[in-house]
Design an enzyme around this catalytic site. Structure first.
Site, short mmCIF file in Angstrom:
data_model
loop_
_atom_site.label_atom_id
_atom_site.label_comp_id
_atom_site.label_asym_id
_atom_site.label_seq_id
_atom_site.Cartn_x
_atom_site.Cartn_y
_atom_site.Cartn_z
CB ILE A 1 -23.36 -27.72 -32.06
CG1 ILE A 1 -22.64 -26.98 -30.91
CG2 ILE A 1 -24.13 -26.75 -32.94
CD1 ILE A 1 -21.51 -26.08 -31.33
CB ALA B 1 -15.22 -28.32 -33.77
CG LEU C 1 -23.77 -28.76 -22.64
CD1 LEU C 1 -22.80 -27.77 -22.02
CD2 LEU C 1 -23.04 -30.03 -23.06
CB VAL D 1 -15.71 -25.16 -24.58
CG1 VAL D 1 -14.64 -24.56 -23.72
CG2 VAL D 1 -16.80 -25.83 -23.76
CE LYS E 1 -14.63 -30.98 -37.52
NZ LYS E 1 -15.35 -31.20 -36.25
CB ALA F 1 -28.63 -25.34 -25.99
CB SER G 1 -27.85 -15.92 -15.26
OG SER G 1 -26.79 -15.54 -14.43
C1 LIG Z 1 -14.86 -29.35 -23.11
C2 LIG Z 1 -16.01 -29.22 -24.05
C3 LIG Z 1 -15.78 -29.06 -25.41
C4 LIG Z 1 -16.84 -28.98 -26.30
N1 LIG Z 1 -16.61 -28.90 -27.64
C5 LIG Z 1 -17.65 -28.98 -28.50
C6 LIG Z 1 -17.45 -28.95 -29.90
O1 LIG Z 1 -16.34 -28.80 -30.40
N2 LIG Z 1 -18.53 -29.08 -30.71
C7 LIG Z 1 -19.79 -29.22 -30.23
O2 LIG Z 1 -20.73 -29.39 -31.01
N3 LIG Z 1 -20.00 -29.17 -28.91
C8 LIG Z 1 -18.98 -29.06 -28.04
N4 LIG Z 1 -19.22 -29.03 -26.70
C9 LIG Z 1 -20.60 -28.94 -26.24
C10 LIG Z 1 -21.06 -27.51 -26.41
O3 LIG Z 1 -20.21 -26.64 -25.70
C11 LIG Z 1 -22.48 -27.37 -25.92
O4 LIG Z 1 -23.29 -28.34 -26.50
C12 LIG Z 1 -23.03 -26.02 -26.31
O5 LIG Z 1 -22.17 -24.99 -25.93
C13 LIG Z 1 -24.38 -25.80 -25.67
O6 LIG Z 1 -24.28 -25.52 -24.32
P1 LIG Z 1 -25.61 -25.11 -23.59
O7 LIG Z 1 -26.18 -23.93 -24.28
O8 LIG Z 1 -26.44 -26.31 -23.42
O9 LIG Z 1 -25.08 -24.69 -22.14
P2 LIG Z 1 -24.34 -23.37 -21.62
O10 LIG Z 1 -23.48 -22.75 -22.62
O11 LIG Z 1 -23.73 -23.78 -20.31
O12 LIG Z 1 -25.54 -22.36 -21.33
C14 LIG Z 1 -26.34 -22.45 -20.19
C15 LIG Z 1 -27.18 -21.20 -20.08
O13 LIG Z 1 -28.10 -21.35 -19.01
C16 LIG Z 1 -28.06 -20.20 -18.21
N5 LIG Z 1 -28.47 -20.55 -16.85
C17 LIG Z 1 -28.11 -21.61 -16.09
N6 LIG Z 1 -28.70 -21.57 -14.90
C18 LIG Z 1 -29.46 -20.45 -14.88
C19 LIG Z 1 -30.29 -19.82 -13.91
N7 LIG Z 1 -30.48 -20.35 -12.69
N8 LIG Z 1 -30.90 -18.68 -14.24
C20 LIG Z 1 -30.75 -18.09 -15.47
N9 LIG Z 1 -29.96 -18.64 -16.41
C21 LIG Z 1 -29.32 -19.80 -16.13
C22 LIG Z 1 -26.63 -19.71 -18.31
O14 LIG Z 1 -26.54 -18.36 -17.96
C23 LIG Z 1 -26.37 -19.95 -19.79
O15 LIG Z 1 -26.88 -18.86 -20.53
C24 LIG Z 1 -18.17 -29.06 -25.80
C25 LIG Z 1 -18.39 -29.16 -24.43
C26 LIG Z 1 -17.34 -29.26 -23.55
C27 LIG Z 1 -17.61 -29.40 -22.08
#
Ligand SMILES: Cc1cc2nc3c(=O)[nH]c(=O)nc-3n(C[C@H](O)[C@H](O)[C@H](O)COP(=O)(O)OP(=O)(O)OC[C@H]3O[C@@H](n4cnc5c(N)ncnc54)[C@H](O)[C@@H]3O)c2cc1C
Length: 512
Positions: A348, A52, A335, A49, A80, A18, A41
């Site tokens: 995504i 896809a 997320l 994870v 895909k 994200a 961080s």
């Molecule tokens: C089991 C599972 C399977 C999935 N499969 C799919 C899929 O196949 N297709 C799909 O589209 N989506 C999938 N998803 C969702 C997908 O993984 C997420 O939408 C995507 O990875 C985005 O995550 P994010 O960047 O929001 O969070 P994260 O990857 O968790 O990133 C969070 C970021 O915030 C930072 N952070 C947090 N707190 C702090 C702090 N206090 N100080 C500094 N930095 C901080 C972390 O270091 C990290 O860089 C899946 C999710 C799960 C749980």
């Protein structure tokens, strides 16, 4: 004339998919007019994870000016064409939800209405044989669409990607940094707010203070800004989407390289299989109300088709969405804005949509409440549309072999979904509101695939005589079959166009 009220600095908090998708898209769209910083961080890391996607990601890449082959090389990616669902309707059954069209382009009556007419008489082949996106992945074949061949099924091919999530974040990071995004590594320890509640600055563990006009919360499930600081609340949807745990484990790549994700239902959830160039990603998504972690892990490990290459990783989540997505000068993306579970790979896509919508509603430093309310209403609707499609898969089971499936089969579903199912059950009609993500063909494939056969069909499908309808259906099926035979294997296609470099080094995308 310069706008004295303009947003001049934007801070993205989080460097997962994200965070880096946001930073890359903002850098491309805003040019140098807004300073962009990203804070992440290494110690906390990323969830890593989401591997896809659905076809709309091709548009995100295109908007960034990213070359598709370069992107796949850099992320060990594969193509895909859909998702194969195994054991969902009933144990032993399987179907593919393919992207793209089923049958022929519509005239007055959708193709599937003729299919339904003949299906009732047992005179058709399975629906999957009438679409290139479902017939080709069964044979592990792939090629990109040939829009220069209008009328051919080859012009209809729709594709998305599988990719390594960590490599994708790295790829986007390079892209964003080349366009001026400044990255700060370190942990945010507290958040400073203005008197009106807007976020003023992040305080880092290092002591650094990072101020900004506009903040994008990409801190994953921690929801550091939108949840912990701004108290957006959370609407829990676990009564409709009861899985709340996942175990992920990679294993060795096995051939043939299928251009589709596989989702195999187990007794309290389901297992994903995502084929990449260098490995296969696997995971078991399950409900902790109905299964213990060690049992879930045993099922996952027994269901791998290659040797595991790392230890299994356990994750928890709660399905639902943030009470509000945008509050004051902060928007949640990824997320932190909610999670609907990975069944149809929609997370995504929701990031992509959030980024596009933020650009559409890009604020000035006054942060207009009317704009923010509209953003929140549109995003809420989008989450609900996706939710209903996911709930459909659980509700439409005929399985009665476990308490989990009994719960899902008997649960009350959202009213809009109940209406959609009833509408299809009567005469096979699927109605898609213009802003819904999933097309009629998606609903059709899942409903038929899981055994919901309508009582009737559109009366216009009765107008041609039976022989004419049968010839029409058979012609479509044969054309699809012949087109599949001219397609190369998925592995050949990748070897020819986008094979990853041995160490999966990340290419340096050139500024567009
Ligand atoms: C089991 C599972 C399977 C999935 N499969 C799919 C899929 O196949 N297709 C799909 O589209 N989506 C999938 N998803 C969702 C997908 O993984 C997420 O939408 C995507 O990875 C985005 O995550 P994010 O960047 O929001 O969070 P994260 O990857 O968790 O990133 C969070 C970021 O915030 C930072 N952070 C947090 N707190 C702090 C702090 N206090 N100080 C500094 N930095 C901080 C972390 O270091 C990290 O860089 C899946 C999710 C799960 C749980």
């Amino acid at each position: 004339m310069s706008n004295v009220n303009a947003v001049r600095s934007l801070v993205v908090v989080g460097g997962g998919t994200a965070g880096w998708m946001s930073a890359a898209a903002f850098a491309k769209a805003l040019g140098g007019s807004v300073q962009i910083r990203l804070v992440e961080s290494d110690e906390i890391g990323i969830i890593g994870v989401g591997e896809a996607s659905i076809p709309n990601l091709t548009e995100f890449n295109r908007a960034l000016g990213v070359d598709e082959d370069e992107f796949l090389r850099a992320t060990q990616g594969s193509f895909k064409m859909g998702i194969e669902f195994v054991n969902w309707g009933a144990v032993g059954e399987r179907y593919i939800h393919g992207f793209g069209r089923v049958g022929q382009p519509e005239d007055t009556v959708p193709f599937h209405q003729f299919w339904l007419r003949m299906a009732r008489q047992g005179k058709v082949r399975p629906l999957g044989e009438y679409s290139i996106n479902t017939a080709a992945p069964r044979e592990a074949r792939f090629m990109r669409a040939r829009p220069d061949m209008p009328g051919s099924a080859l012009a209809e091919i729709a594709h998305a990607y599988h990719f390594d999530a960590s490599l994708y974040a790295r790829f986007l990071r390079q892209y964003a940094e080349q366009r001026g995004v400044r990255r700060t590594e370190g942990k945010v320890s507290s958040v400073e707010q203005h008197e009106n509640g807007h976020i003023a600055a992040l305080r880092m563990e290092s002591g650094e203070r990072i101020a900004g006009d506009f903040f994008i919360d990409c801190t994953g499930m921690r929801a550091l800004l939108i949840g912990q600081t701004l108290k957006a609340g959370y609407e829990d949807w676990s009564h409709w989407l009861p899985c709340d745990r996942a175990i992920a484990v990679p294993c060795e790549r096995m051939d043939p390289l299928l251009p589709m994700t596989r989702s195999t239902a187990h007794s309290a959830g389901w297992q994903w299989r995502i084929p990449l160039q260098h490995r296969t990603g696997n995971g078991h998504v399950y409900s902790s109300r109905f299964m213990e972690a060690q049992d879930a892990e045993a099922i996952l490990m027994a269901g791998l088709d290659g040797k595991p290459t790392a230890a299994p990783r356990h994750l928890s989540f709660r399905t639902g969405r943030a009470g509000r997505f945008w509050i004051g000068n902060c928007v949640a993306v990824g997320l932190s804005s909610g999670f609907l579970e990975p069944l149809e790979s929609t997370s995504i896509h929701l990031i992509h949509m959030a980024v596009a919508r933020i650009l559409e509603f890009f604020p000035n430093a006054g942060f207009d409440a009317t704009d923010i309310d509209e953003y929140n209403a549109l995003t809420r609707e989008e989450f609900e549309n996706v939710r209903d499609f996911l709930v459909l898969h659980y509700k439409l089971t005929r399985r009665d072999d476990s308490p989990f499936w009994n719960y899902c089969r008997q649960m009350e579903v959202p009213e809009r979904l109940a209406r959609k199912m009833a509408l299809f059950a009567s005469n096979g009609r699927v109605y898609r509101r213009s802003d819904e993500l999933f097309a009629e063909s998606s609903w059709l494939q899942v409903m038929v695939g899981q055994g919901l056969m309508p009582r009737g069909h559109h009366p216009f499908a009765d107008q041609p005589d039976e022989a004419e309808v049968l010839a029409y259906l058979e012609n479509v099926r044969q054309v699809v079959g012949k087109c599949v035979q001219v397609m190369p294997s998925h592995a050949e296609f990748i070897a020819r166009h986008c094979a990853a470099r041995p160490a999966a080094t990340v290419a340096t995308p050139q500024p567009a």
